[in-house]
Design a protein around this motif. Sequence first.
Motif, PDB file in Angstrom:
ATOM      1  N   ASP A 225      10.792 -40.576 -50.637  1.00 58.96           N
ATOM      2  CA  ASP A 225      11.987 -40.052 -49.968  1.00 58.96           C
ATOM      3  C   ASP A 225      12.043 -40.746 -48.613  1.00 58.96           C
ATOM      4  O   ASP A 225      11.332 -40.384 -47.678  1.00 58.96           O
ATOM      5  N   TYR A 226      12.882 -41.787 -48.536  1.00 59.34           N
ATOM      6  CA  TYR A 226      12.844 -42.736 -47.418  1.00 59.34           C
ATOM      7  C   TYR A 226      13.388 -42.154 -46.113  1.00 59.34           C
ATOM      8  O   TYR A 226      12.915 -42.496 -45.040  1.00 59.34           O
ATOM      9  N   CYS A 227      14.400 -41.301 -46.188  1.00 57.37           N
ATOM     10  CA  CYS A 227      14.993 -40.667 -44.996  1.00 57.37           C
ATOM     11  C   CYS A 227      14.802 -39.157 -45.146  1.00 57.37           C
ATOM     12  O   CYS A 227      15.766 -38.402 -45.297  1.00 57.37           O
ATOM     13  N   SER A 228      13.575 -38.712 -45.106  1.00 61.79           N
ATOM     14  CA  SER A 228      13.260 -37.364 -45.599  1.00 61.79           C
ATOM     15  C   SER A 228      13.677 -36.246 -44.667  1.00 61.79           C
ATOM     16  O   SER A 228      13.928 -35.128 -45.120  1.00 61.79           O
ATOM     17  N   HIS A 248       9.097 -40.199 -45.780  1.00 64.51           N
ATOM     18  CA  HIS A 248       9.129 -41.043 -44.584  1.00 64.51           C
ATOM     19  C   HIS A 248      10.387 -40.734 -43.789  1.00 64.51           C
ATOM     20  O   HIS A 248      11.442 -40.421 -44.357  1.00 64.51           O
ATOM     21  N   ASP A 249      10.292 -40.810 -42.490  1.00 61.91           N
ATOM     22  CA  ASP A 249      11.467 -40.741 -41.633  1.00 61.91           C
ATOM     23  C   ASP A 249      11.209 -41.624 -40.423  1.00 61.91           C
ATOM     24  O   ASP A 249      10.071 -41.710 -39.935  1.00 61.91           O
ATOM     25  N   VAL A 250      12.252 -42.292 -39.963  1.00 66.03           N
ATOM     26  CA  VAL A 250      12.096 -43.194 -38.822  1.00 66.03           C
ATOM     27  C   VAL A 250      11.624 -42.430 -37.587  1.00 66.03           C
ATOM     28  O   VAL A 250      10.972 -42.999 -36.706  1.00 66.03           O
ATOM     29  N   ASP A 251      11.936 -41.131 -37.511  1.00 66.22           N
ATOM     30  CA  ASP A 251      11.447 -40.270 -36.443  1.00 66.22           C
ATOM     31  C   ASP A 251      10.438 -39.293 -37.055  1.00 66.22           C
ATOM     32  O   ASP A 251      10.824 -38.310 -37.683  1.00 66.22           O
ATOM     33  N   ARG A 254      10.711 -35.384 -37.217  1.00 69.89           N
ATOM     34  CA  ARG A 254      11.544 -34.649 -38.170  1.00 69.89           C
ATOM     35  C   ARG A 254      10.737 -34.170 -39.370  1.00 69.89           C
ATOM     36  O   ARG A 254      11.160 -33.275 -40.086  1.00 69.89           O
ATOM     37  N   MET A 255       9.580 -34.793 -39.608  1.00 73.57           N
ATOM     38  CA  MET A 255       8.758 -34.434 -40.761  1.00 73.57           C
ATOM     39  C   MET A 255       7.669 -33.411 -40.425  1.00 73.57           C
ATOM     40  O   MET A 255       6.851 -33.078 -41.284  1.00 73.57           O
ATOM     41  N   ARG A 256       7.675 -32.906 -39.204  1.00 72.87           N
ATOM     42  CA  ARG A 256       6.539 -32.093 -38.770  1.00 72.87           C
ATOM     43  C   ARG A 256       6.354 -30.828 -39.601  1.00 72.87           C
ATOM     44  O   ARG A 256       5.235 -30.307 -39.704  1.00 72.87           O
ATOM     45  N   ASP A 257       7.426 -30.297 -40.218  1.00 74.15           N
ATOM     46  CA  ASP A 257       7.311 -29.071 -41.002  1.00 74.15           C
ATOM     47  C   ASP A 257       6.966 -29.321 -42.465  1.00 74.15           C
ATOM     48  O   ASP A 257       6.719 -28.372 -43.212  1.00 74.15           O
ATOM     49  N   ILE A 258       6.949 -30.594 -42.887  1.00 78.40           N
ATOM     50  CA  ILE A 258       6.740 -30.876 -44.311  1.00 78.40           C
ATOM     51  C   ILE A 258       5.381 -30.386 -44.803  1.00 78.40           C
ATOM     52  O   ILE A 258       5.306 -29.758 -45.877  1.00 78.40           O
ATOM     53  N   PRO A 259       4.269 -30.631 -44.100  1.00 83.70           N
ATOM     54  CA  PRO A 259       2.986 -30.144 -44.625  1.00 83.70           C
ATOM     55  C   PRO A 259       2.975 -28.636 -44.862  1.00 83.70           C
ATOM     56  O   PRO A 259       2.479 -28.171 -45.902  1.00 83.70           O
ATOM     57  N   GLU A 260       3.517 -27.871 -43.920  1.00 85.81           N
ATOM     58  CA  GLU A 260       3.549 -26.410 -44.087  1.00 85.81           C
ATOM     59  C   GLU A 260       4.463 -26.008 -45.239  1.00 85.81           C
ATOM     60  O   GLU A 260       4.119 -25.143 -46.049  1.00 85.81           O
ATOM     61  N   ILE A 269       2.793 -33.634 -51.044  1.00 84.57           N
ATOM     62  CA  ILE A 269       3.662 -34.659 -50.458  1.00 84.57           C
ATOM     63  C   ILE A 269       2.880 -35.384 -49.371  1.00 84.57           C
ATOM     64  O   ILE A 269       2.292 -34.750 -48.494  1.00 84.57           O
ATOM     65  N   THR A 270       2.884 -36.698 -49.433  1.00 81.92           N
ATOM     66  CA  THR A 270       2.204 -37.530 -48.437  1.00 81.92           C
ATOM     67  C   THR A 270       3.224 -38.102 -47.463  1.00 81.92           C
ATOM     68  O   THR A 270       4.167 -38.788 -47.882  1.00 81.92           O
ATOM     69  N   CYS A 271       3.075 -37.804 -46.195  1.00 78.17           N
ATOM     70  CA  CYS A 271       4.001 -38.307 -45.177  1.00 78.17           C
ATOM     71  C   CYS A 271       3.531 -39.680 -44.685  1.00 78.17           C
ATOM     72  O   CYS A 271       2.343 -39.878 -44.402  1.00 78.17           O
ATOM     73  N   LEU A 272       4.462 -40.609 -44.590  1.00 77.94           N
ATOM     74  CA  LEU A 272       4.165 -41.981 -44.171  1.00 77.94           C
ATOM     75  C   LEU A 272       4.931 -42.325 -42.900  1.00 77.94           C
ATOM     76  O   LEU A 272       6.139 -42.106 -42.818  1.00 77.94           O
TER      77      LEU A 272
END
Length: 389
Positions: A225-228, A248-251, A254-260, A269-272
Amino acid sequence: MTPGARVQAAIEILDEILAGQAAEKSLTNWGRRSRFAGSKDRAAVRDHVYQALRCRRSYAALGGTETGRGVMIGACRDQGIDPADLFTGQGHAPAPLSESEQAHVGTFESDAEKNDIPEWLWPVFARSLGAQSEDVAQALRARASVHLRVNLLKGDRGAAISRLQQDGISTEPHEASPTALVVTEGARRVKNVESYLSGFVELQDAASQAVVDALPLQNTPRVLDYCSGGGGKALAIAALCDGTVYAHDVDPRRMRDIPERAARAGADITCLDTVDLSKSAPFDLVLCDAPCSGSGSWRRDPEGKWRLTQDTLDEIVALQSKILDDAAQLVADGGVLAFATCSMLDVENHKQTQDFLARHTGWEHLSESAWHVHTGTDGFYVSVFQRAG
């Protein structure tokens, strides 16, 4: 608070917004200085403000001026309410109508004004939606329903409906997606109930879910998910495929809540970061849920409708093209690239598809789907391409 006092509060907040302050900031500031207002008062004032923002142009025309007072007078007239019943000057209600306000007969000077679309945008909007343009524009004037996505990692839609009913939330299946529910009662309480807190359901528009349904997720070991952003679609993908899901997100913020969120949903889900993308590529499927005008979600973010300019739209279209070009490099031979927006404007959707195919050889166009707000979802678009093997 009396109904008139709620209208006066909305007028004061709208004046701040019309002067340039963000709606949420103005509502928050009003709440802090209005400790006397109960939860029902706050909800009513919020509803007044957001409905006025959805219909800002038409309400101003009906009310005579594009001020908080004029817009709320227009709101009364649009809703079949005599403004004099609320504009009494009593109990913190707005001052009574002046003679000129009483005499004003609102007329619409253009289709754009009648349909609450910026004047410059109406030709683009009408060209994009054709015979449906007025129906879509009128649908944007109303509040959006609340939709939920059933997390198939936890259970099916029937089980979710039963669990939510026990939580005091009434729902019905939504036809746009097999995982979608529309909330019919208790929408304001969703985030506080066990079914949500345990990850059994997520807040997600039905068309956003349908975008994920349109992806060929079978035999895709590695999905990006390129612009997650916050990861809504990544979570939906993780519930539907057996492969490894990356976000992935360029910022990165914006992905800080994904692990929770992933832990709550039982998803992996692995954040890149951007620097990790090339090392992790190629991917079997890359989804680009690209930045866009947001025209499909203007019922939820009506400020976005009035902030958009031609220059901004041009910048967005150029950015979308770059995102597609960059993401295409991450797709494996024989892999899939999907491009999605929450827009209903052709320049961001079908034209982007055509332009991508014109710029790149070796890609097959597999499918193209669109959803519009007058059919009961947000506006969304998705186009799916496959790279030659």
